[in-house]
Design a protein around this motif. Structure first.
Motif, PDB file in Angstrom:
ATOM      1  N   SER A  80       0.832  -1.202   0.000  1.00 28.02           N
ATOM      2  CA  SER A  80       0.000   0.000   0.000  1.00 28.02           C
ATOM      3  C   SER A  80       0.865   1.250   0.000  1.00 28.02           C
ATOM      4  CB  SER A  80      -0.919  -0.002   1.232  1.00 28.02           C
ATOM      5  OG  SER A  80      -1.676   1.184   1.301  1.00 28.02           O
ATOM      6  N   GLN A  81       1.929   1.242   0.766  1.00 28.17           N
ATOM      7  CA  GLN A  81       2.822   2.397   0.821  1.00 28.17           C
ATOM      8  C   GLN A  81       3.556   2.606  -0.504  1.00 28.17           C
ATOM      9  OE1 GLN A  81       3.966   3.001   5.526  1.00 28.17           O
ATOM     10  NE2 GLN A  81       5.553   2.442   4.089  1.00 28.17           N
ATOM     11  N   LEU A  82       3.942   1.519  -1.154  1.00 33.46           N
ATOM     12  CA  LEU A  82       4.620   1.650  -2.436  1.00 33.46           C
ATOM     13  C   LEU A  82       3.707   2.302  -3.465  1.00 33.46           C
ATOM     14  CD1 LEU A  82       7.063   1.058  -4.277  1.00 33.46           C
ATOM     15  CD2 LEU A  82       5.982  -1.146  -4.806  1.00 33.46           C
ATOM     16  N   TYR A  83       2.456   1.841  -3.531  1.00 33.27           N
ATOM     17  CA  TYR A  83       1.501   2.423  -4.471  1.00 33.27           C
ATOM     18  C   TYR A  83       1.223   3.890  -4.133  1.00 33.27           C
ATOM     19  CZ  TYR A  83       0.112  -1.701  -7.165  1.00 33.27           C
ATOM     20  OH  TYR A  83       0.085  -2.768  -8.041  1.00 33.27           O
ATOM     21  N   LEU A  84       1.156   4.226  -2.860  1.00 30.75           N
ATOM     22  CA  LEU A  84       0.926   5.612  -2.469  1.00 30.75           C
ATOM     23  C   LEU A  84       2.101   6.490  -2.878  1.00 30.75           C
ATOM     24  CD1 LEU A  84      -0.860   7.681  -1.082  1.00 30.75           C
ATOM     25  CD2 LEU A  84       0.188   7.029   1.102  1.00 30.75           C
ATOM     26  N   SER A  85       3.310   5.977  -2.705  1.00 28.85           N
ATOM     27  CA  SER A  85       4.491   6.718  -3.131  1.00 28.85           C
ATOM     28  C   SER A  85       4.484   6.949  -4.635  1.00 28.85           C
ATOM     29  CB  SER A  85       5.764   5.951  -2.725  1.00 28.85           C
ATOM     30  OG  SER A  85       6.928   6.665  -3.088  1.00 28.85           O
ATOM     31  N   ALA A  86       4.071   5.931  -5.391  1.00 30.92           N
ATOM     32  CA  ALA A  86       3.978   6.070  -6.843  1.00 30.92           C
ATOM     33  C   ALA A  86       2.916   7.095  -7.225  1.00 30.92           C
ATOM     34  CB  ALA A  86       3.663   4.717  -7.477  1.00 30.92           C
ATOM     35  N   SER A  87       1.802   7.127  -6.482  1.00 31.84           N
ATOM     36  CA  SER A  87       0.748   8.099  -6.743  1.00 31.84           C
ATOM     37  C   SER A  87       1.276   9.523  -6.566  1.00 31.84           C
ATOM     38  CB  SER A  87      -0.437   7.855  -5.798  1.00 31.84           C
ATOM     39  OG  SER A  87      -1.437   8.843  -5.968  1.00 31.84           O
TER      40      SER A  87
END
Length: 249
Positions: A107-114
């Motif tokens: 979830s954190q990786l996807y948020l960082s990508a966002s």
């Protein structure tokens, strides 16, 4: 990662997730509306695994995937299983506990990508990544809820900060597909271990996750292939399409 968990569960966790993201999502939706066309998880175990290559692709050989956290044995003892249920192995208990943190790390990786995409003028991709971040968090909550019902001990691990130093959209999408492939292996190991100790409830619970991983890898691979060969005009179109897909979701 997208699949339908139970309606009751989603209704229970949605207010919390939406409350945390309301301001960010409100700003992001405004940016996406105006748009028009113009790292990693804990490493894949090296134990002997069942041959499931026909189901999923494997993480690239030699990929530098530093652990999101160092897995340690879960502390404490678990509650006695209900009558008629199987007794979980210590390996299953440890892997199940670790998977909760794995999903939160995703979830954190996807948020960082966002955040990365939004800062660079790709509101559609930013919205898509934000939705995936919410999906991964929901997966973590679902795995945690199952553990609580089964009496499995869960110890949350410290999570490393997700990657944010990408230099191109290609690098971002490459990180995402590598993370998905690694998590596929994590879930296969979990299912294999559950099967080994005859925990059929755990195996049934994991079935939708396997189906979703197959879909996720296929989706992200398709996007990555487009990004690799896209000129600025095609990138703008792809960003627009992903933004519309997110609005329809």
């Amino acid at each position: 990662m997208k699949f339908s968990l139970s309606t009751a569960f989603l209704l229970a966790v949605a207010p919390t997730a939406l409350g945390l993201q309301s301001n960010y999502l409100s700003d992001l939706n405004g940016a996406a509306t105006s748009s028009s066309p113009s790292g990693n998880f804990f490493q894949t175990p090296t134990d002997t695994m069942p041959n499931m290559d026909s189901m999923y692709s494997s993480a690239p050989t030699g990929t530098n995937t530093s652990p999101a956290f160092v897995s340690t044995p879960a502390n404490g003892s678990y509650n006695a299983p209900m009558a008629g249920s199987s007794t979980p192995s210590q390996e299953l208990l440890e892997l199940w506990s670790a998977q909760v943190s794995v999903e939160l790390s995703a979830s954190q990786l996807y948020l960082s990508a966002s955040i990365w995409f939004r800062n660079r003028g790709y509101p559609g991709m930013a919205a898509w990544m934000l939705d995936e971040s919410d999906e991964e968090r929901g997966h973590g909550f679902a795995i945690l809820e199952f553990a609580m019902k089964k009496g499995f001990p869960v110890v949350l691990e410290a999570l490393d900060a997700p990657r944010n130093d990408w230099t191109s959209p290609i690098e971002v999408w490459e990180s995402i597909i590598e993370a998905e492939q690694t998590n596929t292996q994590n879930l296969m190991r979990l299912a294999h271990t559950a099967n080994g100790c005859g925990d059929y409830a755990a195996m049934a619970f994991l079935d939708p996750f396997h189906e979703e991983q197959l879909e996720a890898e296929d989706k992200v691979t398709g996007i990555l292939n487009k990004v690799r060969y896209a000129d600025p005009a095609l990138m703008a179109q792809l960003d627009h399409d992903l933004g519309e897909e997110e609005e329809d979701h």
